[in-house]
Design an enzyme around this catalytic site. Structure first.
Site, mmCIF file in Angstrom:
data_model
loop_
_atom_site.group_PDB
_atom_site.id
_atom_site.type_symbol
_atom_site.label_atom_id
_atom_site.label_comp_id
_atom_site.label_asym_id
_atom_site.label_seq_id
_atom_site.Cartn_x
_atom_site.Cartn_y
_atom_site.Cartn_z
ATOM 1 N N GLU A 257 50.664 62.859 36.369
ATOM 2 C CA GLU A 257 50.152 62.418 37.668
ATOM 3 C C GLU A 257 50.491 63.474 38.709
ATOM 4 O O GLU A 257 51.181 64.457 38.422
ATOM 5 C CB GLU A 257 50.760 61.073 38.059
ATOM 6 C CG GLU A 257 52.264 61.110 38.253
ATOM 7 C CD GLU A 257 52.902 59.744 38.506
ATOM 8 O OE1 GLU A 257 53.893 59.685 39.227
ATOM 9 O OE2 GLU A 257 52.396 58.740 37.953
ATOM 10 N N HIS A 300 55.537 56.028 43.129
ATOM 11 C CA HIS A 300 56.692 56.714 42.546
ATOM 12 C C HIS A 300 57.312 57.645 43.580
ATOM 13 O O HIS A 300 56.606 58.286 44.358
ATOM 14 C CB HIS A 300 56.276 57.546 41.329
ATOM 15 C CG HIS A 300 55.856 56.723 40.157
ATOM 16 N ND1 HIS A 300 54.974 57.175 39.196
ATOM 17 C CD2 HIS A 300 56.191 55.469 39.779
ATOM 18 C CE1 HIS A 300 54.797 56.230 38.280
ATOM 19 N NE2 HIS A 300 55.523 55.196 38.614
#
Length: 737
Positions: A257, A300
């Site tokens: 990601e 995150h």
């Protein structure tokens, strides 16, 4: 965009060389502190410790806690060889296993190969340090919201020893499906023994990957959760080195990601691996974050793009150029891996498992469109975090460290510069960040990082290299001295106030060579306050009046909610559309990927049967969502007038699908849901969740398969009526009327 490959490799080599020098100088001090081995080698020597299996003896730190107890029971029943645990200062027995007062005593008496740390964030770094001191070979930290500075200090210790390997933090852990060894909180029913190795930043995307493989009859060998923190104890390259030599692993999957450069580094390793290996193992990958909001942290802690770091697009391109098979959603990995394994000549009789009861129909679509970022790249914006302060507040803080800033001069000298302190993710340390321009956001390829050890501060070599890159070789001695003093002062502030980034622009006065410091940018770690109650004076500077009511409500509920900008192509006469999709997802990685796929299928797909649309928001309920959290999430989504349909996409790990279903029903009662709702449930308690929805008799459209749910979302967002039926292959067959 990232520098070209040769330049990227050069920067990586510079970073590695710097770390090697630091490692040598710190070896003696570490030995004195931790009684380590007499020959100080390096952290890379601990990579083999990741190969867990039936032989692995596991202890739990925080063994008697509620979550640890529940996890240990599951893991023991599954076959994990848990031999005991630790509760500080206590002895006794728990779950029929010994409880010891310290990790060192557990090492002496139980001789574990690994420890799982199941304590809260404010206790986790001390627990990790205790495990390093006791020389536990593998340390798995699952907690999120660990302060960045605590982790940089931990990594400064890890870098100077060769006994302990860390997985995490903010990771689902590590699991061997073949060896029945789980150290983490992965949903066990999803896993099956097989021969595909997985390494992932995102927990939910890794579960999606595992589920797809299991349904396709392909099991897993070893699954390593790299985790979504700013700094990872184990990264993609570390895992790839394990998979390369692991006899149980015949193919590899990478789940990445946005944020950092770990994916590009993995691509470089793969290129070299294929060059030196006659029959390399096939590798596939997925990348999340193409539709990330510019300048925002996407769930995150590490999901943001720093200066000079790659975007999701550059990561995708790097892996694709390295010969990696790319997919746009992990539900495709089952059929994709079957295909590439068949082409590689693998033995399917060995690979396929007797998993008929767990298999589900797998929808195979045409080749995916190449993902593209439809919104502006985050490189040209600054990170928006809770503790990103105003220019005036920055100036006051810096003045306390004898750094006097001024407004940007009307007439700047030709030579301007950018310097500061930030984090070097690959080096797992702080670094000096420098560019020979005051506009690095427009020229990110000119940005360089010079790592140094957290405990000793900026080294002379790092400062010298930074000054050279700033192109100040010919500057007066007094000006150079002033810049060295500035770097050290910034470091002092950075460390004492637990910043993530602290940078300034500077120029030399053309009249007297005085240093002009302006455009300060300070970004602080909110986890230091929220998890450990440190930096209260900094945290109190937050201006809550600048936050939208939805931001405050989401924060209070523990939800990450970010409205996304409407693509220009969907605006008519400058007006906002009313056919966007409100997304509710558990897990940051899955939430990012859901938005990516909606854009690919429903906005950028010329073959779409419906008018173009896309997601209106990013919403991550978090790993510990409750029914109340889901209800609040619906309220946030429906407050956006652009939303015409709500898409709930859940893959349960810690999050239970039946609890999600109850939350949806609660939202209908409390919020008054007046928009169509499409729900896709997979993972823990998925069948129970579907029963809850069926029994509620509400206008909810529930699906097993992701692609079917996406098509229904597109139809509902368009307002087109449809007749539906199911073909013999199990695919949804829609006939427009």
């Amino acid at each position: 965009m990232l520098p070209n490959r040769s330049l990227s490799r050069k920067l990586k080599i510079q970073s590695l060389c710097s770390n090697h020098k630091q490692q040598s100088s710190l070896c003696a001090s570490f030995s004195a502190s931790f009684s380590s081995s007499s020959r100080c080698r390096g952290y890379d020597d601990t990579i083999p410790n990741l190969k867990i299996g039936k032989h692995t003896r596991v202890i739990f730190q925080g063994f008697t806690g509620k979550q640890a107890t529940a996890n240990a029971k599951e893991s023991l029943e599954w076959g994990t060889n848990i031999v005991g645990g630790v509760k500080p200062g206590a002895t006794g027995e728990h779950l029929g296993l010994p409880v010891l007062p310290s990790v060192r005593s557990a090492m002496e008496q139980l001789k574990p190969d690994a420890t799982g740390i199941y304590v809260a964030a404010h206790q986790a770094t001390a627990a990790i340090e205790e495990a390093i001191e006791a020389e536990v070979p593998l340390i798995v930290a699952v907690a999120e919201h660990l302060p960045l500075h605590d982790m940089m200090r931990i990594h400064s210790i890890l870098s100077t020893q060769s006994k302990s390997r860390l997985v995490g933090a903010n990771a689902p852990g590590i699991i061997s499906a073949i060896g029945k060894c789980r150290i983490g909180f992965q949903p066990l029913p999803t896993f099956s023994p097989g021969h595909i190795g997985i390494v992932a930043k995102s927990g939910t995307l890794s579960y999606e990957t595992v589920g797809s493989l299991t349904r396709a009859g392909l099991g897993q060998s070893l699954c390593i959760g790299m985790g979504g923190d700013v700094i990872a104890g184990t990264n993609f390259v570390d895992a790839l080195k394990v998979f390369e030599t692991d006899e149980d692993t015949e193919a590899i999957i990478i789940v990445g990601e946005l944020g950092g450069t770990a994916e590009e580094e993995a691509a470089e390793w793969i290129t070299e691996y294929k060059r030196r290996t006659k029959n390399p193992k096939p590798i596939a990958a997925v990348i999340g974050g193409f539709q990330a909001a510019p300048g925002r942290v996407m769930g995150h802690a590490g999901a943001w793009t720093g200066l000079g770091e790659g975007t999701s697009e550059s990561k995708y391109r790097a892996l694709e150029n390295a010969g990696v098979t790319m997919v746009d959603h992990p539900a495709k990995f089952g059929s994709v891996m079957k295909d590439i394994l068949a082409k590689s000549g693998s033995n399917f009789k060995k690979m396929e498992q007797s998993l008929a009861q767990q298999r589900r129909s797998f929808h195979s679509s045409s080749s995916p469109l190449r993902p593209q970022a439809s919104r502006s790249t985050p490189l040209n914006t600054r990170q928006q975090r809770s503790l990103h302060l105003s220019v005036e507040q920055n100036a006051t803080i810096l003045k306390n460290y004898n750094i006097n800033t001024s407004p940007e001069p009307d007439q700047l000298p030709k030579s301007t510069h950018f310097v500061g302190i930030t984090v070097a993710r690959s080096a797992r340390s702080p670094c000096i960040i420098a560019a020979p321009t005051a506009n690095p956001h427009q020229l990110p390829h000119r940005v360089r990082r010079y790592p140094f050890d957290y405990r000793s501060g900026p080294s002379q070599s790092a400062i010298k290299s930074a000054l050279q890159h700033l192109q100040l070789d010919s500057a007066p001695v007094s000006s150079k001295a002033a810049i060295v003093k500035l770097i050290n002062s910034l470091w002092t502030m950075y460390k004492e106030k637990e910043a993530i980034t602290a940078t300034v622009s500077l120029a030399l006065s053309s009249e007297n060579d005085d240093l002009i410091i302006y455009d300060s940018d300070l970004l602080f770690d909110d986890a230091a306050f929220k998890s450990c109650k440190r930096q209260q004076d900094i945290h109190s500077l937050r201006n809550l009046t600048l936050l939208a009511p939805t931001d405050l409500e989401a924060e209070a509920a523990g939800i990450m909610y970010i409205p996304l900008e409407t693509p220009a192509s969907l605006k008519k006469d400058g007006k906002e559309p009313r056919n966007l999709i409100g997304t509710l997802v558990n897990g940051a990685g899955l939430a990012m990927n859901t938005n990516d796929v909606l854009t690919l299928r429903l906005l950028k797909n010329p073959q779409s049967a419906y008018p173009p649309t896309t997601s209106a928001n990013f919403l991550d309920t978090g790993g510990k969502a409750t029914a109340s959290t889901i209800s609040t999430s619906f309220k946030l989504l429906l407050s956006d007038p652009r939303v015409s349909v709500v898409f709930v996409n859940i893959f349960g790990g810690l999050t239970l699908c039946d609890m999600i279903a109850e939350g949806i029903i609660l939202a209908f009662k409390e919020v008054g849901v007046d928009k169509p709702v499409v729900v896709r449930l997979r993972g823990t308690n998925e069948e129970a969740g579907r029963r809850v929805l069926e029994q509620a008799k509400l206008p909810i459209r529930a699906f097993d398969e992701f692609e079917e749910a996406v098509r229904e979302v597109g139809r509902l967002a368009s307002g087109v009526e449809a007749k539906t039926g199911v073909t013999e292959e199990g695919d949804l067959d829609e006939v427009l009327v």
